[in-house]
Enzyme design. Structure first.
Site, PDB file in Angstrom:
ATOM      1  N   ASP A   1     112.132 -52.010-131.126  1.00 19.78           N
ATOM      2  CA  ASP A   1     113.532 -52.272-130.794  1.00 19.78           C
ATOM      3  C   ASP A   1     114.122 -53.323-131.736  1.00 19.78           C
ATOM      4  O   ASP A   1     115.256 -53.194-132.216  1.00 19.78           O
ATOM      5  CB  ASP A   1     113.632 -52.744-129.341  1.00 19.78           C
ATOM      6  CG  ASP A   1     115.070 -52.902-128.889  1.00 19.78           C
ATOM      7  OD1 ASP A   1     115.818 -51.904-128.907  1.00 19.78           O
ATOM      8  OD2 ASP A   1     115.459 -54.041-128.552  1.00 19.78           O
TER       9      ASP A   1
ATOM     10  N   LYS B   1     117.215 -53.167-134.742  1.00 25.18           N
ATOM     11  CA  LYS B   1     118.330 -54.106-134.850  1.00 25.18           C
ATOM     12  C   LYS B   1     118.442 -54.694-136.259  1.00 25.18           C
ATOM     13  O   LYS B   1     119.554 -54.803-136.799  1.00 25.18           O
ATOM     14  CB  LYS B   1     118.169 -55.225-133.815  1.00 25.18           C
ATOM     15  CG  LYS B   1     118.295 -54.728-132.382  1.00 25.18           C
ATOM     16  CD  LYS B   1     118.080 -55.833-131.360  1.00 25.18           C
ATOM     17  CE  LYS B   1     118.251 -55.303-129.945  1.00 25.18           C
ATOM     18  NZ  LYS B   1     118.050 -56.340-128.918  1.00 25.18           N
TER      19      LYS B   1
END
Length: 819
Positions: free
Chosen positions: A680, A684
Site C-alpha cells: 500500500d 502511494k
C-alpha cells in the site's frame, strides 16, 4: 372590459369549477366588466378523438367512451347545481346535445370515416358542454351569465382542424353581439364557424386564441389566461425543478418561448393582442392571488439578459453541402423553396460564413420528405458531384436561451457554451439571429434535460449550483461522508451557493437511485429496502442515462473492478473523486490515459485521499511543481496504520498485540498483511512519483519486506496472527536493536531521482519521522526552494473521519471548478 380564459385543467373537476366561480364572483363584486372563455373539461377532447377513431374503425367500443363522456357531464351537473330548476334545465339541454353527438358517432361508425370536417363538429361538443354547465353554475352563484356559442361570432375559412380567422368580419360580429348583450358572456373556446354555419376549430391553443380574438374585437384592457401553472416559467418545470415564474416579458420573448416548446402561450394567441397592444396575464387557477406573468410591449433594457430557456424535444437536422455552393447566388432560395413546395416547416436554419454548407432543422417525421425534396431540387449538381446528398441526423433537440436584453450584454453566448462544455454537451449546430432575441443550439436528444438544467443554473442560479453525487461504498468512509454532507449542506447552500444531492448509492448488495436526491437522514433504510441488486455496469449505465448536470462519481472502495469503469465514466463527462488507489497506481499508461480523458472532457479526476487520507499531499506537490519548483527528494511515512503500529511498538507490548489493536480500531485493512507487506505504501510513493512527472510502473518500486517467513503465506488472517505471535522474539529483537542506538522503527517510502524504495528504517531523534505519534502521516519534500529546510506535511493519515473529509473537500473543489 377584461377577457378571462380558463383551460381544461382548471375545469377538470367540480371542485375546481367551484373555485373558478369564486374567482369570478370576486370580479363581479368589484364591478369589473369581463367576459370569460372556457375549454372542454380536462381530458374530454382526447376522449372525443379516441371515440371517433374507434367508430371510424368499426369498433363498437366507442359507445362505452361516449357513455363515460355523457355520465361525466351529468355527474358534474349533479355535483355543481343545487337549484332544481337550473339542474333540470341543464340536464335536459345536455341530453339533447349528447343525443346529437351519439347519432353523429353512429354515422361515423356506419361509413367508417371521420373527415376533418366531421371531427371539428365532434370536438365542438367538449367546449359547448363545459361552457353551458359553467354558465348555469355562475347564474346559481348570482352572476348574470349568458352562454355564447362562439360559432355565432367567430368566422373562419373551411380549413378544418386549423381554420383561418376572418378578422374584420369576426370583430364586427363580436362588437355587435356584446352591444346587445350586457350580461357576462360565457364563450366556448376553440370553436368557430365557416360559411354556411359549418363548425370549425382554431387549432392548438384554440381557446386562448378565442380569448385573444374577443379582446381585440372589444378593445379589452387585458387578457387573463388562467391555467395550472403560476405564469410563464424560466424553463419547463418537469425538466428543471428550480424553474420559477418570469414576472414580465415582451410579446417577442413570449413568441420565442412558445415557438421553442413553452406550452403556456401559443403564437396565434399573441397576434391579436400584439396588434392591439393588449397586455396578457398568465395566472394560476389554484393560486389566484399570485401575480403570474405579464406579457406586454414594455421592455426593460436594464433587466435580466435571459428571460427563459426552452427547447424542442425532437428534431432532425438536414445538411446540404458541397463545393458547388460556394459563391453561387440563390442556393438558399432553392433549398427553402423546395421545402415550401413540399409543405415542410423549417424550425431552425444555420449557415457558416464559408457558404460550404447550410443546415436546417425539421420535425423528424418530415426529414425523409425534406431530403427527397432538396435532392430533387439539386439533382443536376448532385449528379455532377458538386453538391453532396443531404445528410440527415436524427435524435436531436434544440435548446434556446431567450431574451430581448441579450443584445445589450456581452458574453451571453460564452456563458452558454461554457455551461454546455462543462457538462460534456456537444453542440451539433448553432443559430443566432441578428436581433439577438435567442441563441439556439442543436444537441443530442439524450442531453436535453441535462442542458436545460445546466443553462438554467448558469443564467438564473449563477450564484447557486447543485452537485449530483453517485456514491459506491457506504461503509466506514462512505457512511461518514454521507453524515458530513448531511451536516454541512445547509452551510454550503448559505455560504457557498452550493447544494450537494446524493442521487445514487450502492454497497456490495443493493443500489438505490433518486434523481431528486436521497434523504440523507434515511438513506440506510432506503438502501436496505431497495429492490435493485448491485451490478456495476447497471450502476454506471444508470448514472449515464440520468445524465444530470454537475455529476460526480465517488468510489469509496478498494475494488479494482470499480476502477476499471473510470475511463468510461470520465469519457461521459462525469468527474471522479476517490480514495481508491487501484486506478492511479496500476499501469502508467492507463493512469496517463485517465488524466488525458479528464482533460479532454473538461472534468476533474481527483484522488488526493490516495496518499495521506485528508492531508493536502498531492495538492501541495502540484502547487510546488506548477509554481516552477523542482523536486529533489520525497520521503514519507505514508500509512496511518503502519504509523500507528510502529509509533506504539516501544517494547512494552508484543508486536502482534499492537497489530491486532490497530485492526480493531479500523486503522488497517481487514487483512493487515495488505498494510504490513508495504504494497500500500509502495502504491502511494508511486503516485507521488507520477505526480512529479516520472513515468513509474509498480515494478519500479523496490519494497524491502520485514515480516518473518510464513506470514504472508498464511491461509487466513487468524493464521497470520498466529505467525506473528510465534515470532514475537523476532520483532522484539528488531525493536531492541533500534532502541539500543536511540532510534525508532518507521516504515518509510523514499523517492530520489527516479528511484523509489519502501522499507523499515531505524531513525534517530534528528530525523523528522522520529517524533511521529498516533496514526500521523508525515511527508517531507526536499526541493530547490526547500533544500535546507524541507517542506513537511504532517497529520492524521488514517481513519474514516479524515479520509471522508478529504473526499468531501474534493467534491466541493470539483463543484467550484464548474462555475
Amino acid at each position: 372590459m377584461k377577457v378571462l380564459k380558463f383551460g381544461g385543467s382548471s375545469v377538470a373537476q367540480p371542485d375546481r369549477i367551484r373555485g373558478i366561480v369564486n374567482i369570478l364572483k370576486g370580479y363581479y363584486a368589484s364591478g369589473d366588466h369581463f367576459t370569460v372563455v372556457f375549454s372542454a373539461f380536462g381530458g374530454v377532447t382526447d376522449s372525443l378523438i379516441e371515440m371517433s377513431a374507434l367508430a371510424a374503425r368499426g369498433d363498437d367500443r366507442y359507445g362505452q367512451l361516449f357513455q363515460e363522456f355523457a355520465d361525466r357531464h351529468q355527474s358534474a351537473i349533479n355535483d355543481l347545481l343545487t337549484d332544481d330548476r337550473l339542474r333540470d334545465e341543464t340536464a335536459g339541454q345536455m341530453r339533447r346535445s349528447h343525443e346529437v353527438l351519439k347519432n353523429l358517432l353512429y354515422g361515423i361508425f356506419l361509413v367508417r370515416e371521420a373527415s376533418p370536417r366531421t371531427m371539428d363538429y365532434v370536438l365542438s361538443f367538449g367546449e359547448r358542454s363545459s361552457s353551458y354547465i359553467i354558465t348555469q353554475c355562475m347564474q346559481q352563484a348570482g352572476i348574470p351569465a349568458e352562454y355564447l356559442d362562439a360559432r355565432r361570432i367567430l368566422k373562419t375559412d373551411k380549413t378544418f382542424g386549423n381554420a383561418k380567422v376572418a378578422f374584420d368580419k369576426s370583430y364586427d360580429k363580436i362588437r355587435e353581439h356584446y352591444r346587445e348583450h350586457p350580461q357576462v358572456q360565457v364563450v366556448t373556446g376553440f370553436i368557430a364557424s365557416a360559411k354556411g354555419g359549418l363548425t370549425t376549430t382554431l387549432g392548438r391553443g384554440g381557446s386562448d386564441y378565442t380569448a385573444s380574438l374577443l379582446a381585440a374585437g372589444l378593445d379589452a384592457s387585458a387578457i387573463e389566461i388562467w391555467t395550472d401553472v403560476s405564469g410563464v416559467l424560466t424553463a419547463d418545470p418537469r425538466r428543471v425543478k428550480k424553474a420559477f415564474t418570469i414576472p414580465r416579458m415582451t410579446y417577442a420573448e413570449a413568441m420565442e418561448m412558445s415557438h421553442f416548446g413553452a406550452k403556456v402561450i401559443y403564437p396565434p394567441t399573441l397576434m391579436p393582442a400584439l396588434q392591439k397592444r393588449i397586455p396578457l396575464y398568465i395566472k394560476n387557477t389554484f393560486e389566484p392571488d399570485f401575480p403570474g406573468t405579464k406579457v406586454s410591449e414594455e421592455s426593460d433594457k436594464n433587466g435580466v439578459a435571459v428571460r427563459g430557456i426552452s427547447s424542442i424535444n425532437d428534431v432532425a437536422l438536414c445538411t446540404v453541402s458541397g463545393t458547388g455552393m460556394f459563391g453561387v447566388p440563390g442556393i438558399a432560395g432553392r433549398i427553402f423553396g423546395s421545402l415550401a413546395v413540399a409543405g415542410i416547416n423549417v424550425i431552425l436554419i444555420t449557415q457558416g460564413s464559408s457558404e460550404h454548407a447550410i443546415s436546417f432543422a425539421v420535425q423528424p417525421t418530415a426529414a425523409d420528405r425534406a431530403k427527397e425534396a432538396v435532392e430533387d431540387a439539386f439533382a443536376f449538381e448532385i449528379e455532377r458531384g458538386v453538391v453532396n446528398r443531404v445528410k440527415v441526423e436524427k435524435d436531436l433537440s434544440v435548446v434556446a436561451i431567450i431574451g430581448e436584453n441579450m443584445r445589450y450584454q456581452p458574453g451571453i453566448s460564452g456563458r452558454l457554451f461554457r455551461a454546455l462544455g462543462k457538462n460534456g454537451i456537444n453542440a451539433v449546430a448553432i443559430a443566432q439571429g441578428s436581433s439577438e432575441l435567442n441563441v439556439s443550439v442543436v444537441i443530442s436528444r439524450e442531453d436535453e434535460t441535462k442542458a436545460l438544467n445546466a443553462l438554467h443554473e448558469a443564467f438564473f442560479l449563477s450564484d447557486y449550483k447543485t452537485l449530483h453525487l453517485f456514491i459506491i461504498g457506504v461503509g466506514l468512509i462512505g457512511g461518514t461522508l454521507l453524515k458530513q454532507i448531511e451536516q454541512q449542506n445547509a452551510y454550503l447552500r448559505e455560504r457557498r451557493g452550493m447544494e450537494v444531492k446524493v442521487v445514487g448509492l450502492a454497497n456490495t448488495k443493493k443500489m438505490l437511485f433518486d434523481a431528486e436526491g436521497i434523504d440523507l437522514a434515511s438513506w440506510k433504510k432506503r438502501l436496505v429496502a431497495s429492490e435493485l441488486t448491485t451490478d456495476l455496469p447497471v450502476f454506471v449505465g444508470r448514472m449515464r442515462s440520468l445524465n444530470l448536470s454537475n455529476s460526480i462519481f465517488v468510489d469509496n472502495t478498494a475494488d479494482d473492478k470499480i476502477a476499471s469503469f473510470y475511463e468510461s465514466i470520465l469519457d461521459d463527462s462525469i468527474s471522479i473523486s476517490t480514495p481508491n488507489k487501484i486506478a492511479t497506481s496500476s499501469g502508467y499508461l492507463q493512469y496517463q490515459r485517465l488524466k488525458n480523458i479528464a482533460d479532454k472532457r473538461g472534468v476533474q479526476f481527483r484522488y488526493e485521499t490516495n496518499v495521506g487520507a485528508g492531508l493536502p499531499v498531492i495538492s501541495t506537490l502540484r502547487d510546488l511543481i506548477d509554481s516552477g519548483d523542482r523536486i529533489n527528494k520525497i520521503e514519507g511515512v505514508l500509512s496511518g496504520s503502519l504509523s500507528y503500529i510502529f509509533n506504539n511498538f516501544d517494547g512494552s507490548r508484543p508486536f502482534a498485540e499492537i497489530v491486532r489493536e490497530a485492526k480493531d480500531k479500523g486503522f488497517t485493512e481487514p487483512d493487515p498483511r495488505i498494510d504490513l507487506s508495504g504494497k500500500d505504501v509502495a502504491r502511494k510513493i508511486l503516485i507521488l512519483g507520477r505526480e512529479t512527472g516520472i513515468p513509474l510502473d509498480p515494478e519500479h518500486v523496490s519494497v524491502e519486506g520485514f515480516l518473518p517467513e510464513g506470514a504472508m503465506e498464511a491461509k487466513s488472517v487468524d493464521g497470520f496472527f498466529s505467525v506473528l505471535e510465534e515470532n514475537g522474539d523476532y520483532f522484539a529483537e528488531l525493536q531492541q536493536r533500534a532502541a539500543a542506538d536511540g532510534k525508532a522503527l518507521r516504515m518509510i517510502a523514499t523517492l530520489e531521482g527516479e528511484e523509489a524504495t519502501v522499507g523499515v528504517q531505524a531513525v534517530g531523534n534528528d530525523n523528522p519521522f522520529y517524533t511521529l505519534s498516533g496514526s500521523d502521516n508525515m511527508i517531507v519534500f526536499t526541493s530547490d526552494r526547500y533544500r535546507v529546510r524541507p517542506l513537511v506535511v504532517r497529520g492524521p493519515g488514517a481513519g474514516a473521519e479524515v479520509t471522508a473529509a478529504g473526499v468531501f473537500a474534493e467534491i466541493i473543489q470539483i463543484g467550484s471548478s464548474l462555475s
